[in-house]
Each structure stands twice: as C-alpha cells, then as structure tokens.
Scaffold this motif. Structure first.
Motif, mmCIF file in Angstrom:
data_model
loop_
_atom_site.group_PDB
_atom_site.id
_atom_site.type_symbol
_atom_site.label_atom_id
_atom_site.label_comp_id
_atom_site.label_asym_id
_atom_site.label_seq_id
_atom_site.Cartn_x
_atom_site.Cartn_y
_atom_site.Cartn_z
ATOM 1 N N LYS A 14 0.849 -1.196 0.000
ATOM 2 C CA LYS A 14 0.000 0.000 0.000
ATOM 3 C C LYS A 14 0.883 1.242 0.000
ATOM 4 C CE LYS A 14 -3.660 -2.399 2.546
ATOM 5 N NZ LYS A 14 -4.569 -2.408 3.719
ATOM 6 N N ARG A 15 0.590 2.162 -0.928
ATOM 7 C CA ARG A 15 1.372 3.397 -0.994
ATOM 8 C C ARG A 15 1.132 4.212 0.268
ATOM 9 N NH1 ARG A 15 4.161 4.874 -5.407
ATOM 10 N NH2 ARG A 15 4.377 6.908 -4.411
ATOM 11 N N ARG A 16 2.215 4.691 0.846
ATOM 12 C CA ARG A 16 2.115 5.428 2.099
ATOM 13 C C ARG A 16 1.427 6.785 1.929
ATOM 14 N NH1 ARG A 16 5.005 3.349 6.245
ATOM 15 N NH2 ARG A 16 6.535 1.707 5.807
ATOM 16 N N ASP A 17 1.511 7.373 0.731
ATOM 17 C CA ASP A 17 0.934 8.709 0.532
ATOM 18 C C ASP A 17 -0.458 8.663 -0.086
ATOM 19 O OD1 ASP A 17 1.609 7.787 -1.958
ATOM 20 O OD2 ASP A 17 2.760 9.541 -2.582
ATOM 21 N N ALA A 18 -1.045 7.466 -0.225
ATOM 22 C CA ALA A 18 -2.310 7.332 -0.947
ATOM 23 C C ALA A 18 -3.509 7.513 -0.018
ATOM 24 C CB ALA A 18 -2.390 5.967 -1.625
ATOM 25 N N PRO A 19 -4.551 8.213 -0.479
ATOM 26 C CA PRO A 19 -5.794 8.290 0.296
ATOM 27 C C PRO A 19 -6.579 6.991 0.175
ATOM 28 C CG PRO A 19 -6.082 9.394 -1.798
ATOM 29 C CD PRO A 19 -4.638 8.972 -1.735
ATOM 30 N N TYR A 20 -7.673 6.912 0.885
ATOM 31 C CA TYR A 20 -8.584 5.760 0.810
ATOM 32 C C TYR A 20 -9.688 6.121 -0.167
ATOM 33 C CZ TYR A 20 -11.342 1.770 2.491
ATOM 34 O OH TYR A 20 -12.056 0.582 2.580
ATOM 35 N N THR A 21 -9.795 5.381 -1.273
ATOM 36 C CA THR A 21 -10.789 5.702 -2.295
ATOM 37 C C THR A 21 -11.890 4.644 -2.264
ATOM 38 O OG1 THR A 21 -9.413 4.558 -3.923
ATOM 39 C CG2 THR A 21 -9.173 6.923 -3.766
ATOM 40 N N PRO A 22 -13.020 4.933 -1.597
ATOM 41 C CA PRO A 22 -14.079 3.924 -1.431
ATOM 42 C C PRO A 22 -14.629 3.444 -2.772
ATOM 43 C CG PRO A 22 -14.434 5.800 0.034
ATOM 44 C CD PRO A 22 -13.356 6.192 -0.927
ATOM 45 N N GLY A 23 -14.810 2.134 -2.868
ATOM 46 C CA GLY A 23 -15.469 1.553 -4.025
ATOM 47 C C GLY A 23 -14.620 1.459 -5.261
ATOM 48 N N ARG A 24 -13.367 1.892 -5.210
ATOM 49 C CA ARG A 24 -12.529 1.882 -6.409
ATOM 50 C C ARG A 24 -11.444 0.817 -6.307
ATOM 51 N NH1 ARG A 24 -11.199 7.926 -8.700
ATOM 52 N NH2 ARG A 24 -13.338 8.605 -9.019
#
Length: 848
Positions: free
Chosen positions: A699-709
């Motif tokens: 998991k990328r450390r700088d990534a947000p959580y994108t629901p449903g994607r």
C-alpha cells in the motif's frame, strides 16, 4: 520525443510523454500521431460520444502488447475529467464522459485506442436518459466478410425504412459493419406519434432489434444468423441486436481500433457499400474524408442536439436566472455560473424532463427539489424533505430558478456565501408531467432507479409557500444499492450542521453509504520496483489475510452505548453471523461513529487463516460438528480507519490513517491490529510464506482511501494464483457412467466476465472438492437450475451431461496459469478453494 511535454487544451493542462512510442508497429504509427488524430477528429467524434459513459481499451505497449479493458476512472484520472458513477448489482464504477478535446487528449496520452459507448446518454442531473439511437452490429463469421455484411446491411435498411428509421452504415474498423438509426429527431413528437407519454426504453429498443434480426434470419437463413453461438456462424453474418441493451456498448463512431493497422469506425455512404473493393479505412483516410465530406453521421445527433439562435424564449430563460446570478459570485463559489447566451449554443433536448433532489447542509439542513422546465430548474426548498406519508404534507418554499447545470452540482459552498454548506445529490431521474398551472399547482410522477416511482403534487398556499403532497407512495426499485459517491464522501462536519450528529442516508446507517477500497494485482514490473532497498519509504507491506472483507461500523445506539455492525463488500449485514465480533464496540473509545476496514478470518489450531473453516462457520447448514453449532470462533483483522466522529479520514494518506488507528483501537481478541511489516518486499514475502499466509498487500504510504474503487495504490501479491469465477453449471459425479450420483457434483463449469461484460467460459474444476463440498455444490446449484446454458462457447465435450445454473454464484479457485491469451483462454490445473458469498459476479476481475 521521449521527454514530457505539457500542453494546454481548452484551458486544461495535459502532460504528454513518450510521443514517439510506436503503438502500431505495422505502420510505425506513434502515440503522438494518435493524439494528433484525436484532436483533429474531435469536432465530429464528440457529438456521438458526448455524455455517454465510455469503456476504454488501452494498449500502453502498442497493439502487439497487452490490452487493458478499463471502466473505472482510477486515481491517475485528472480532477477536471468529468465522470459519472453507475451502480451495478454489487459495485459501482466511475465512468469517464468524453465531453471535450482535453479529455480526448488525455485518453490518447494513456494509449486509449478504443472508446466504447452505450446508446443512451447521461442527462444534466445524472439521470440515464432513454436511448436516442438503435444500432445493429453486422459481424461476419468464418468464411464471410465485408461483402456479405454489406448485403445484409441493404436488407436491414429496407426493414428499418419501413419502420420510419433511416439507417447510416459505419464500417467498424474491425471486421464488420454497424448500422445506426436515430430514434427521433424530435423526441416529443416521436412520443406523441407513438401514442405514448414516454419514449421507448433500452429493453424495448433491444426487443425490436431482436425481432428484426430474427426476421432477417428467417427470410435469409443461408446468409443471416441472430443466435450468438459461434457454431452457427460459419459463412453467415451475425446480426447482433444485443448492443441496444442498456448495459452493452459499441465502438464509438470515429474511434480508432486496436488492430494491426490504425483503422477507424468510419461512417460510409450507401453507394460505397456497393463497391466490391469495400474495406476498412485507416485514420489518415478518415481525416481526409471528413475534411472533404464533413460528418456523414451528422443526422444521428439530431435527436439530442439542436443549435438554437438567441430567440426571445432563449433570452427570457437567461433573464429568469437574474436572481440566481445576483446571489452568487462565480469567483467565490463552485456553483455553476450563468453566462450570457452566445450567438449559437448547443442545447440538449431530452425526451423527458429531469428532476433532482439535493441534500443541502446549509445553516439548517433542508432538501432542494428542482424540476426541469422551460430551460431552467424550477426550485423549492423542502425543510423536512420529500413527503413519504400521503396523510402528512410537507412545507415547500419556492426559491429562485437555477440553471440546468446545477442539477449535477455536488460540493461545498464556502462560508460567507449564499447557501454556505455541503450539497449532495440525494436523488435524480426523470419525471412525467401531469399538470403545471403556473403559480398554482404542479403534479408530477418522479422516476428514479434509486427510490422508484412516486407521484407528487405541489400546491401553492401564499407567497413563496407551497405544500408538497404525496399522492402515490413510491414503488421501490427491486434492488437496494448503497448510495452514490456524492453522499459517500460528503459526511458533513459539525460546523456545517450546527450539531454533532452525522447525517444519515436513506438506510439510516453510516455503513450503507460506504464501499471498501479494492486492490489490483501487482504486475511483474511493479514487483521488481518494490524489491529495492528504499521501497519501504514509498510502500507499506501488510500480510494478506484469507477471509471475508468487511467494513466495521460502530454507532451509538438508542441507549447511548456503542453498537458494532459488519457490512460485507456487497452491502450485506454480517453482524448476526459473527456475534462475537460485536466486542469491537468496547474497543474504539467514545468518539462515534467509527468506520474501520478489515478482514474476518477463522484461525486454525496453528493460528493461521483457514478459508474452508470460515465458510463452514458462515454457512452452518452445510457444516457438521463444532462448525454446525456455531462454536467455532472467528477473528477480525483490522487494517484501516475511514472515520472517527466528525473526522473523515478517507482523504488522509495511509500513514496518517494508520497512526490514528493505532491510537484509537484497544485491540484484544477477537479483534486484532496486525502491524504493517517493517522491511523490504522480499522479507515480507518470506515472512508470509513462513506463516503460510496467502500473500502480501503493498500500500502506498501517501495514498488516500478511495471507497469503491479498484486502484493501483493498493497491490496484492499472492503466493499462488487465484481467480474468482462464476459457476454456470455442474456435472453429477460419475456423469456418463452407468450409475451417476446426482446428489454429488463431480465437476463445476466456470466462467468470468469478458471485456464486454458477457460471460466467457474458462473451464472446469473437480480437484480439491471434498464429499461435503460436492454435496453442498449440488444443493446450491440445483436451487438455481435452468434449462439452457447461460453463455456461449462451452465445448461440446464439456457441455455433455451438464446441468446448467443461473449465473449468480461466485467461487474461488487456485490455478497454475492461463492456457492462452484472449477469449479462448482456459484455467490451467484449477483447484477448488470455496464459495465467495462476499463477491458478486459483477465484482470479478480477471487476474493476469
């Protein structure tokens, strides 16, 4: 040119890279030439693709490399690209709308060669409009070609003209010919001529096209076939009527094709179809033809686009929005601006007008009800929302008219501006008008996929005050889905509400407005890139748990205490099945609600996840012994945090979410907080193998959580290859022998969704099934038995002795690889793993 180049297109900045990369080796055609073609063809391509959700086929390494079939707009999609969310049976996709040259340019940069669109469009309020064109795909079978397609096209033209339709031929750029016919140049007149208030639906158009194909087959049996089975198509032309289905797509006119040469879906004249040398055209030929002849398909767009001069009626519409303009500063609010009418303006004319209801968290929560009328949205504020009881009217306060573009608006109006607060689309669709007495009475019947059809009356009382009266309760949509992205991300902070309560959706439960973030399979190149010494600075590695994905929601109950609910990937409430996990409510503190992401697992005696044990616990009717009594415990592995109280963490990076999660969760069995692995990928994989786990999540450390994607910010790396499959049939044990046993399944027939959404056969599985598994499979599949195969292409030896099943049930298999590339690929050495009740057929992705 291999470096990056940033260009400005229609005011949008697009970065172009590797313009000299060859995408068509046979002709040496480069990515730069593809982008140039898209920009030059845009004036004639866009009218036929605009406002249509596009499914893309990408060839990043050229047409001789791997093709990627993409529906969802991933994290790399620029923020200015317009998307539209479509809720499928158990998942949602954000489709790109190809509405401008900038979007076309970006698609070219991503090596998108093929654009596939449906025969319907998205309206201004996000409603799915009725189809505005009929299409027939004439596809030659083995031994047939373009001459045979042209002959069938002429036969179909005679029938279509007899129906009042004027078809236009398009050589598909692949093998065959498409016939397009505009359903009406004047939808309102067409509806009146049919004697019906509503235009035909996709199902109705598809049924007409099917009957037309059957008639052609009956009249010309040696030339035409209407059945999709490949065994019937030798020497004939398939008249594919199914692309009129609302869920199907067709290559967009003027789109490139991912063939050996850069051919194009090109409109043709009927005289050209008589040419014995008829062939597919390349993009350079199409550009020359358009420069000479213009758009031969221009008549196809007449049903939904008209160019209106600034007539008195048009100017009056602009004047009606004077109050709207006076209350808003376009430089300070993201709401749609209202510009003076140009000399010529493209205006959509819709077969039925649209409505939208927006949930507006201003100084006081209310709902804005808007009806499309005379080129504006006539608007009322509903302080208590839409009435749901015919015996109780709700107040409606008429407000200023809004521009049509406001029907798609969802966002935050800044503090200090008129109507400051969050706006979300609560419902949208079309409406039938029964009565409109200006300033006195309005009666409409609303139609939406989300909340069904219902009849409302608005009755004027005095001043701006009206009464909203429900005259006919809603007829609910047969399937209830989670609400769309407009609500999922807009959980309003207390400052915009004046209290500390989280707004509830129509299900009155926070968990129903969320979908979990999904991972993609890592490519070999990505795996190599994560093996470096410094990879840990960009990626966090977690163990991959073999269980049921769940969103755990802790809310405050009526007694003030926290209560935990478990929501599956498909939106099902799993709480009753795993009551021991309600212990979570006591381990997250008092700041509620809390939304966590995790995996439900059943551990064996060595403490390792056992998927078969979890299945038996989840379905005790198919288990025995301790599993059947429900005493076999399960655990919850928590790995992410989406919300704490009023704080929405989905936009925060992974590292911040993990820090907050560690501070929040007081993990005690059966609730666990497994640590993210501190080390490189090689060590993480070695640890996972030693623990006999399924693999590793990166998991990328700088990534947000994108629901449903499903994104590439989360990657899954499995030790063994697994594939979710749809079970389409089964063969009794010892089938074909003197004494088959219909109580036990010997082999299961498997399928996966193909690029067009249709199922394709991928082989059988019979290894790895215990007697209990075989008995359970026979019971499950007998309950959904059907008389005919639910798909084409099953080889005759596999189809013998098979009992077919409606394709509702999903399972998981291990396998050693694919036998080939493309539609004929089969699973090699498939081994049974178990049923996946947490996955729906539409959720399946094919593992590379």
């Amino acid at each position: 040119m291999s470096g990056a180049l940033t260009v400005t297109v229609d005011g949008r900045r697009v970065q172009l890279t590797h313009l000299d990369k060859v995408l068509y080796p046979a002709t040496g055609t480069t990515k730069g030439e593809v982008i140039d073609y898209l920009a030059r063809i845009a004036p004639v391509l866009l009218p036929h693709a605009r406002r249509r959700p596009v499914t893309r086929k990408r060839w990043p390494d050229g047409v001789e490399g791997q093709v990627f079939f993409q529906k969802n707009a991933d994290a790399s999609t620029p923020s200015w690209v317009v998307t539209h969310r479509i809720q499928h049976k158990a998942s949602a996709n954000d489709y790109v709308l190809v509405d401008d040259v900038a979007t076309l340019t970006w698609l070219g940069q991503t090596a998108t060669l093929e654009l596939h669109v449906p025969q319907w469009r998205v309206g201004r309020t996000g409603a799915h409009l009725p189809p505005d064109r009929l299409v027939l795909d004439l596809d030659p079978g083995p031994g047939a070609g373009l001459p045979e397609c042209a002959e069938v096209a002429r036969l179909a033209r005679t029938l279509l003209r007899g129906m009042g339709l004027d078809p236009i031929p398009v050589t598909s750029g692949s093998k065959g010919i498409h016939l397009y016919a505009a359903l009406s140049a004047d939808p309102h007149a067409a509806a009146s001529a049919r004697g019906a208030a509503r235009p035909p639906s996709s199902d109705q158009v598809s049924a007409v096209a099917h009957e037309l194909a059957r008639h052609l087959e009956a009249e010309h049996p040696n030339l035409v076939v209407s059945d999709m089975r490949t065994s019937l198509r030798a020497g004939k032309v398939l008249v594919d009527w199914s692309q009129n289905n609302a869920s199907k797509t067709t290559i967009a006119p003027y789109s490139l094709r991912g063939r050996e040469r850069p051919t194009v879906a090109a409109p043709r004249t009927w005289d050209e179809l008589d040419d014995p040398g008829l062939r597919q055209l390349t993009f350079t030929e199409v550009l020359d033809r358009v420069a000479r002849d213009g758009d031969l398909l221009a008549g196809l767009a007449a049903g939904h686009l008209s160019h209106l001069e600034p007539t008195p009626a048009h100017l009056a519409r602009f004047e009606r929005l004077a109050d709207y303009r006076a209350k808003r500063d376009p430089a300070r609010t993201p709401e749609p601006d209202v510009a003076p009418p140009p000399v010529v303006e493209p205006v959509e004319t819709t077969p039925t007008p649209t409505f939208v209801i927006q949930e507006h968290h201003a100084r006081r929560l209310h709902w804005d009800f808007r009806l499309e009328r005379d080129g504006v949205l006539v608007s009322w504020a509903l302080p208590k929302g839409e009435p749901t009881d015919p015996g109780r009217n709700h107040l409606a306060v008429q407000t200023e008219d809004h521009p049509l573009a406001y029907g798609a608006f969802a966002g935050v109006i800044p503090p200090g501006e008129y109507g400051a607060g969050e706006v979300a689309i609560w419902d949208s669709g079309t409406y039938d008008l029964e009565k409109w007495r200006e300033g006195e009475e309005v009666i409409v019947t609303l139609h939406s996929a989300r909340r069904g059809s219902r009849r409302l009356a608005l009755i004027h009382t005095d001043g701006a005050h009206w009464l909203a009266h429900l005259t006919q309760p809603a007829r609910p949509h047969p399937l209830r889905h989670p609400v769309d992205s407009a609500l999922r991300r807009q959980l309003v902070p207390p400052s915009a509400r004046g209290d500390d309560k989280v707004p509830q959706g129509d299900a009155a439960a926070l968990g129903d407005v969320l979908l979990p973030m999904l991972a993609s399979a890592a490519t070999p190149g990505q795996v190599r890139g994560m093996r470096g010494r410094d990879a840990g600075a960009e990626w966090a590695f977690e163990m991959k748990w073999d269980g049921f994905r769940t969103l755990a929601v802790v809310e405050r109950g009526d007694d003030g205490a926290g209560r935990a609910r478990l929501i599956s990937r498909t939106g099902q409430d799993q709480t009753a099945a795993f009551p021991e996990l309600r212990a979570l409510a006591a381990q997250v503190g008092d700041t509620l609600p809390v939304v966590l992401d995790g995996e439900i697992v059943a551990l064996d005696e060595a403490g390792r996840p056992d998927f078969h044990r979890l299945q038996r616990r989840a379905h005790p009717q198919h288990a025995s012994g301790e599993d059947a009594t429900g005493r076999r415990s399960v655990d919850l592995m928590v790995f992410d945090l989406l919300r704490v109280g009023a704080r929405d963490l989905t936009c925060e990076p992974y590292d911040e979410r993990r820090r907050t999660l560690k501070a929040l969760l007081d993990a005690r069995a059966p609730i666990h907080l497994p640590p993210a692995f501190d080390g490189d990928l090689t060590a993480a994989l070695a640890t996972s193998r030693r623990l006999r786990l399924e693999g590793v999540m990166a998991k990328r450390r700088d990534a947000p959580y994108t629901p449903g994607r499903r994104t590439r910010q989360w990657l899954k790396l499995k030790h063994t290859r697994t594939q979710d499959v749809v079970v389409v049939g089964w063969r009794p044990l010892h089938a074909g022998e003197p004494h088959p046993d219909p109580r036990l399944a010997g082999a299961l027939l498997l399928a996966v969704p193909g690029p067009d959404g249709a199922l394709r056969y991928v082989g059988r599985v019979g290894t790895g099934l215990t007697d209990a598994d075989r008995r359970e499979a026979a019971t499950r599949l007998a309950a959904v038995e059907r008389a005919t195969a639910p798909l084409d292409g099953v080889p005759r030896p596999d189809a013998q002795h098979t009992r077919w099943a409606t394709p509702h049930l999903v399972a998981e298999v291990e396998f050693d690889g694919w036998t080939a590339d493309g539609p004929d690929a089969r699973l090699r050495a498939a081994r049974w793993r178990g049923w996946r009740t947490d996955v729906a057929p539409d959720d399946i992705t094919v593992e590379a």
